[in-house]
Design a protein around this motif. Structure first.
Motif, PDB file in Angstrom:
ATOM      1  N   GLY A 319       0.773  -1.246   0.000  1.00 48.61           N
ATOM      2  CA  GLY A 319       0.000   0.000   0.000  1.00 48.61           C
ATOM      3  C   GLY A 319       0.799   1.288   0.000  1.00 48.61           C
ATOM      4  O   GLY A 319       0.288   2.333   0.360  1.00 48.61           O
ATOM      5  N   ARG A 320       2.040   1.222  -0.391  1.00 46.27           N
ATOM      6  CA  ARG A 320       2.924   2.397  -0.376  1.00 46.27           C
ATOM      7  C   ARG A 320       2.931   3.088   0.979  1.00 46.27           C
ATOM      8  O   ARG A 320       2.982   4.307   1.072  1.00 46.27           O
ATOM      9  N   TYR A 321       2.839   2.278   2.034  1.00 41.14           N
ATOM     10  CA  TYR A 321       3.087   2.854   3.365  1.00 41.14           C
ATOM     11  C   TYR A 321       3.954   1.943   4.229  1.00 41.14           C
ATOM     12  O   TYR A 321       4.539   2.403   5.200  1.00 41.14           O
ATOM     13  N   VAL A 322       4.075   0.658   3.881  1.00 41.13           N
ATOM     14  CA  VAL A 322       5.005  -0.228   4.597  1.00 41.13           C
ATOM     15  C   VAL A 322       6.179  -0.490   3.658  1.00 41.13           C
ATOM     16  O   VAL A 322       5.999  -1.041   2.570  1.00 41.13           O
ATOM     17  N   TYR A 323       7.357  -0.059   4.089  1.00 43.37           N
ATOM     18  CA  TYR A 323       8.539  -0.291   3.265  1.00 43.37           C
ATOM     19  C   TYR A 323       8.936  -1.769   3.300  1.00 43.37           C
ATOM     20  O   TYR A 323       8.562  -2.494   4.229  1.00 43.37           O
ATOM     21  N   SER A 324       9.725  -2.176   2.316  1.00 42.73           N
ATOM     22  CA  SER A 324      10.139  -3.583   2.267  1.00 42.73           C
ATOM     23  C   SER A 324      10.951  -3.972   3.503  1.00 42.73           C
ATOM     24  O   SER A 324      10.977  -5.142   3.874  1.00 42.73           O
ATOM     25  N   ASN A 325      11.577  -3.016   4.155  1.00 37.24           N
ATOM     26  CA  ASN A 325      12.310  -3.364   5.378  1.00 37.24           C
ATOM     27  C   ASN A 325      11.424  -3.260   6.626  1.00 37.24           C
ATOM     28  O   ASN A 325      11.927  -3.170   7.745  1.00 37.24           O
ATOM     29  N   GLN A 326      10.124  -3.284   6.419  1.00 41.77           N
ATOM     30  CA  GLN A 326       9.115  -3.402   7.488  1.00 41.77           C
ATOM     31  C   GLN A 326       8.828  -2.106   8.241  1.00 41.77           C
ATOM     32  O   GLN A 326       8.055  -2.089   9.194  1.00 41.77           O
ATOM     33  N   ILE A 327       9.458  -1.028   7.827  1.00 41.51           N
ATOM     34  CA  ILE A 327       9.253   0.241   8.529  1.00 41.51           C
ATOM     35  C   ILE A 327       8.079   0.983   7.888  1.00 41.51           C
ATOM     36  O   ILE A 327       7.932   0.974   6.656  1.00 41.51           O
ATOM     37  N   ILE A 328       7.255   1.592   8.727  1.00 37.89           N
ATOM     38  CA  ILE A 328       6.111   2.335   8.198  1.00 37.89           C
ATOM     39  C   ILE A 328       6.591   3.708   7.749  1.00 37.89           C
ATOM     40  O   ILE A 328       7.172   4.470   8.539  1.00 37.89           O
ATOM     41  N   GLY A 329       6.349   4.007   6.473  1.00 39.38           N
ATOM     42  CA  GLY A 329       6.985   5.168   5.863  1.00 39.38           C
ATOM     43  C   GLY A 329       6.101   6.384   5.697  1.00 39.38           C
ATOM     44  O   GLY A 329       6.567   7.416   5.219  1.00 39.38           O
ATOM     45  N   ARG A 330       4.812   6.280   6.041  1.00 42.75           N
ATOM     46  CA  ARG A 330       3.964   7.473   5.909  1.00 42.75           C
ATOM     47  C   ARG A 330       2.743   7.350   6.826  1.00 42.75           C
ATOM     48  O   ARG A 330       2.406   6.248   7.284  1.00 42.75           O
ATOM     49  N   ASP A 331       2.108   8.456   7.090  1.00 43.53           N
ATOM     50  CA  ASP A 331       0.890   8.449   7.903  1.00 43.53           C
ATOM     51  C   ASP A 331      -0.280   7.933   7.070  1.00 43.53           C
ATOM     52  O   ASP A 331      -0.346   8.186   5.862  1.00 43.53           O
ATOM     53  N   VAL A 332      -1.157   7.187   7.734  1.00 41.04           N
ATOM     54  CA  VAL A 332      -2.438   6.813   7.112  1.00 41.04           C
ATOM     55  C   VAL A 332      -3.511   7.322   8.073  1.00 41.04           C
ATOM     56  O   VAL A 332      -3.837   6.675   9.074  1.00 41.04           O
ATOM     57  N   ILE A 333      -4.027   8.491   7.750  1.00 42.70           N
ATOM     58  CA  ILE A 333      -4.933   9.170   8.685  1.00 42.70           C
ATOM     59  C   ILE A 333      -6.172   8.329   8.974  1.00 42.70           C
ATOM     60  O   ILE A 333      -6.613   8.201  10.115  1.00 42.70           O
ATOM     61  N   GLY A 334      -6.707   7.720   7.942  1.00 48.39           N
ATOM     62  CA  GLY A 334      -7.934   6.937   8.100  1.00 48.39           C
ATOM     63  C   GLY A 334      -7.801   5.759   9.041  1.00 48.39           C
ATOM     64  O   GLY A 334      -8.793   5.225   9.527  1.00 48.39           O
ATOM     65  N   LYS A 335      -6.571   5.320   9.277  1.00 47.95           N
ATOM     66  CA  LYS A 335      -6.349   4.173  10.174  1.00 47.95           C
ATOM     67  C   LYS A 335      -5.559   4.578  11.420  1.00 47.95           C
ATOM     68  O   LYS A 335      -5.146   3.718  12.197  1.00 47.95           O
ATOM     69  N   ASN A 336      -5.306   5.850  11.550  1.00 43.95           N
ATOM     70  CA  ASN A 336      -4.522   6.348  12.678  1.00 43.95           C
ATOM     71  C   ASN A 336      -3.110   5.743  12.721  1.00 43.95           C
ATOM     72  O   ASN A 336      -2.564   5.459  13.789  1.00 43.95           O
ATOM     73  N   ILE A 337      -2.540   5.546  11.546  1.00 39.60           N
ATOM     74  CA  ILE A 337      -1.187   4.980  11.451  1.00 39.60           C
ATOM     75  C   ILE A 337      -0.184   6.121  11.295  1.00 39.60           C
ATOM     76  O   ILE A 337      -0.397   7.042  10.517  1.00 39.60           O
ATOM     77  N   LYS A 338       0.900   6.031  12.067  1.00 38.80           N
ATOM     78  CA  LYS A 338       1.903   7.098  12.032  1.00 38.80           C
ATOM     79  C   LYS A 338       3.211   6.600  11.404  1.00 38.80           C
ATOM     80  O   LYS A 338       3.631   5.456  11.638  1.00 38.80           O
ATOM     81  N   SER A 339       3.848   7.455  10.655  1.00 40.70           N
ATOM     82  CA  SER A 339       5.156   7.127  10.081  1.00 40.70           C
ATOM     83  C   SER A 339       6.177   6.915  11.200  1.00 40.70           C
ATOM     84  O   SER A 339       6.130   7.584  12.227  1.00 40.70           O
ATOM     85  N   GLU A 340       7.089   5.967  10.971  1.00 45.34           N
ATOM     86  CA  GLU A 340       8.122   5.687  11.980  1.00 45.34           C
ATOM     87  C   GLU A 340       9.481   6.252  11.576  1.00 45.34           C
ATOM     88  O   GLU A 340      10.479   6.016  12.255  1.00 45.34           O
TER      89      GLU A 340
END
Lengths: 444, 396
Positions: A319-340
């Motif tokens: 989904g262009r928010y989880v990098y291949s090295n498992q790090i979350i790379g962007r915010d997903v406001i709709g799911k309350n996900i924060k970039s790391e």
């Protein structure tokens, strides 16, 4: 103490863990595509057999069905969950992201799997034991259930590439993620390939028939079906390419097509020539020839295509928010996900990852190389083998003969800034960058 | 390391798309269904192999053997497809446990797939070799059983490791040295022995069902039906006793011997023993067995919940982002397509199997067939329509 959700790391030497996933995935695709294509073919043949009163076609369906049971429902049904297993091992957070967004879609697909599995046994073992009209309805139901499994999985796989707009990041709705911009073209490519596979597998069974006129007739019909499938693939592929994200297009035009374009054209030509030969001279499609060509089409048709699709997805895994090295790379406001990204840049991977031995959380001159190796594994091993000269994307070979200071400059100026669109921007604190550079300098 | 903090950090930031208790209930239900077919496969394979050895001295074994190979073959397919659901639901609510285990035992997790693949392929070899009277048939059967048992041991190991939270770091980095090889493999012998032992009562009761089912077919002799019924009774009684002993032993090692759920399971086993010994209707016995399986599945979940609560982890406070469209899609498909299609297929198979010669569908089966096809077409139309509207809304 603040942690991010990084899991322990599994690493397979020389080839890297992600390739295990690729191998299992390719085997599954071979079996499952053949299975869905064959389900459509079954419905077509059963319809013909019933309407035209052709009992000999039932015998062909029984043989095809037994082949299908072994090839698709042994290999396909095991490697299906097998993809989950290997994906979990290689990319636990990638698969977790998909599961937590699409669990109900997968659960719905599971309902169709159950119908399919019970259906295929009933379909094959009741040939000649129940009335033909009821049997025809089983083949319709089986085809619909099989193709529905494709409809359900395709949105998830397409989301792995990207949802295609910003809507999902705002709403978090699975519907906005699932029906992305490339879901439908991707679906038609797969349907086309399934149709081709049903024909190519069908040749194997037809070539074993003793009754020559039936063998000729079926081989010809299958070749026409295969050519229609092939045409659908080509048209859908042109549409699909238009729906890719810019980074994938860049990679496609600058790296992947120049490297693989010729071999892809040759592959398409071989498959098209085989199907045309089957139409023009069906007598030549003997059992050994058809079996060899089945393997050729599966291997040439699937592995390079899947490899290309996986490569174009880089640097993301979902989904262009989880990098291949498992790090979350962007915010997903709709799911309350924060970039790391920010917390890693500030505190470092060895500080925020939970599964790190305490003695490595603080880098010292004594443990610097060991810490650097661990950082390389965490940040790079999903795409790169860590051994010099290894088979797949060896990381040390990317820094030939460079000393630690030079590598540190590359890490800071190229890797941390994200100028290479297919590499996750890995910005680390200075002490971790130095440790990684120091270890890499000992490996090249 | 503060495991409570770690476990809660490992949760997927997307949250769960519905109430966690629903996933938990679905997990319990689908695991029970999955394990029923695992046990039927193992038990069926043992009966097949014994039958293979005895078929030349007893015709009863010859027929039973060929049927039990078929049963095992279909049962493997069912255990795989039914195993997908608990695997899915456990990843939703216990993702920290499942993913840590998968990475710690990565090599075995990947190996599991290929071992299962080998076991199932060998089962087909057993089937065909037996059909053609090949001398290799028994060998293929034994190899297949060994591979399937090994796959079962691996899956048990993953389940066991997933709840050994305090051992994870020791296994990942023994003495502070990180081990990324994914070669961890740890088992609980008593729990494993209990689970495997259940294959005897399951196949025993299945044989009682088999005898009752085929007793209505005129081409099956009373002698053969009597042979199968007597064999099923012996296996079921012996198996239930062994399983009961192992179960009590297991619950003592857990310190849960007097837990209400444990007592309920023991009572259900006693009831099963009495019903089998008395020769009650085998289909009613199967219903009691299903209840016992659900209770065992619930007990596994209670054990996991108890362990996880010690580390401050409860699924009930997992953040939620309810996704109604897909919830509705699943429920309507499960009830609309699933019930109708499976109902149709099983009714048809049941009636066709009891008919000598060609079975012609009666009004009920015809209605079920037509409804299944119509509902599935409707499903496809609604799904594609939904997709087209979503694409138009977001991209045009």
């Amino acid at each position: 103490m603040e942690y991010i959700g990084l899991y322990p790391l599994f690493y397979f030497p020389q080839i890297g863990s992600a390739w295990l996933m690729g191998i299992t995935g390719a085997i599954h695709i071979m079996a499952s595509h053949t299975s869905v294509g064959a389900a459509l073919l079954f419905a077509f043949l059963a319809h013909k057999a019933y309407k035209e009163d052709r009992p000999e076609l039932y015998d062909y369906m029984r043989k095809y069905g037994m082949f299908l049971l072994i090839f698709s429902y042994v290999v396909g049904s095991i490697t299906g969950p097998g993809i989950w297993n290997t994906a979990t091992v290689a990319s636990p957070r990638g698969i977790s992201a998909l599961i937590h967004n699409f669990v109900w879609v997968w659960a719905t697909e599971w309902v169709f799997f159950i119908v399919e599995v019970i259906g295929v046994f009933v379909l094959v073992y009741t040939i000649g034991k129940i009335d033909r009209k009821t049997h025809l309805k089983i083949t319709y139901m089986f085809a619909l259930a099989s193709v529905s499994t494709l409809f359900l999985i395709i949105g998830i796989i397409s989301f792995m590439m990207w949802p295609g707009s910003d809507v999902w990041y705002q709403t978090g709705s699975a519907s906005d993620a699932f029906f992305g911009i490339n879901t439908f073209p991707h679906m038609f490519i797969r349907i086309g390939f399934m149709i081709v596979m049903s024909a190519v597998a069908g040749f194997v069974i037809a070539s074993n028939l003793k009754e020559m006129p039936l063998r000729m007739e079926l081989t010809r019909k299958l070749s026409v079906i295969g050519l229609i499938g092939g045409f659908l693939i080509l048209m859908s592929f042109l549409w699909y390419v238009q729906t890719l994200p810019q980074s994938a297009l860049d990679l496609f035009h600058t790296v992947l097509w120049p490297l693989n374009g010729t071999s892809r054209i040759i592959t398409v030509s071989i498959i098209a020539a085989y199907l045309l030969l089957a139409f023009a001279l069906p007598r030549l499609i003997t059992l050994p020839f058809a079996t060899v060509m089945l393997v050729v089409v599966l291997v040439l048709g699937i592995w390079p295509g899947e490899k290309m699709r996986e490569s174009m997805r880089k640097p993301y895994v979902a989904g262009r928010y989880v990098y291949s090295n498992q790090i979350i790379g962007r915010d997903v406001i709709g799911k309350n996900i924060k970039s790391e990204m920010a917390i890693i840049a500030e505190k470092g991977l060895l500080t925020v990852s939970p599964f790190i031995p305490e003695r490595l959380r603080t880098i010292t001159p004594e443990n610097q190389l060991e810490a650097g190796k661990l950082i390389a594994k965490l940040a790079c091993s999903n795409c790169h083998a860590l051994e010099k000269g290894a088979a797949y994307r060896p990381l040390p070979d990317r820094f030939p003969g460079q000393d630690a200071a030079t590598i540190e400059i590359v890490l800071n100026e190229v890797i941390a800034t994200g100028v290479r669109s297919y590499i996750p921007p890995i910005k680390l604190p200075e002490h971790e960058t130095k440790a990684l550079a120091a270890w890499l300098a000992t490996q090249n | 390391m503060d495991m409570s903090l770690v476990l809660n950090s490992l949760r997927d930031p997307a949250g769960v798309p519905f109430y966690p208790i629903v996933f938990q209930a679905l997990y319990i239900l689908t695991w029970a269904l999955h394990i029923a077919f695992v046990l039927l496969t193992l038990g069926g394979m043992v009966v097949s192999i014994v039958g293979h050895m005895k078929k030349n001295i007893d015709d009863n074994w010859k027929l039973l053997e060929s049927h039990m190979i078929q049963v095992s073959k279909i049962s493997v397919s069912m255990l795989i497809v039914l195993g997908v659901a608990p695997l899915l639901f456990t990843q939703v609510i216990y993702d920290p446990n499942w993913y840590v285990t998968n990475t710690l035992s990565g090599l075995w997790v990947v190996g599991f797939i290929y071992i299962l693949l080998a076991g199932y392929s060998l089962l087909y070899w057993f089937y065909y070799a037996n059909k053609s009277n090949s001398s290799m048939a028994g060998f293929a059967g034994i190899l297949s059983l060994a591979a399937l048992i090994f796959a079962g041991v691996l899956m048990h190991s993953f389940a066991y490791e997933s709840i050994q939270v305090d051992q994870w770091m020791n296994w990942y980095a023994p003495k502070g040295i990180v081990d990324n090889s994914g070669t961890n493999l740890h088992i609980d012998v008593v729990r494993l022995a209990f689970m495997v032992s259940l294959s005897a009562p399951v196949v025993g009761i299945f044989l009682l069902n088999y005898a009752d089912y085929f007793s209505k077919r005129e081409d099956y002799t009373a002698k053969y039906i009597g042979f199968v019924r007597s064999l099923g009774k012996k296996i079921a009684l012996g198996g239930l006793l062994v399983s009961a002993v192992l179960f009590v032993l297991w619950t003592f090692t857990l310190g849960m011997a007097f837990h209400p759920l444990v007592i309920a399971i023991v009572l259900s086993v006693l009831l099963l023993l009495a019903m089998v010994a008395k020769g009650s209707n085998s289909y009613v016995i199967t219903l009691v067995l299903v209840v016992a399986a659900l209770l065992i599945s619930t007990l596994r979940e209670v054990i996991r919940m108890n362990i996880m609560s010690k580390y401050g982890y409860t699924i009930y406070d997992y953040p939620m982002n309810i996704d109604w469209p897909t919830v509705v899609m699943f429920l309507s498909t499960f009830v609309g397509v699933g019930f109708t299609a499976v109902g149709f297929l099983l009714t048809l198979a049941w009636r066709a199997g009891r008919t000598k010669g060609v079975y012609t569908a009666d009004a009920t089966v015809t209605k079920l067939a037509d409804s299944t096809v119509s509902i599935t077409i409707l499903w496809v139309v609604i799904f594609l329509g939904w997709g087209i509207i979503a694409v138009f809304k977001n991209f045009l």
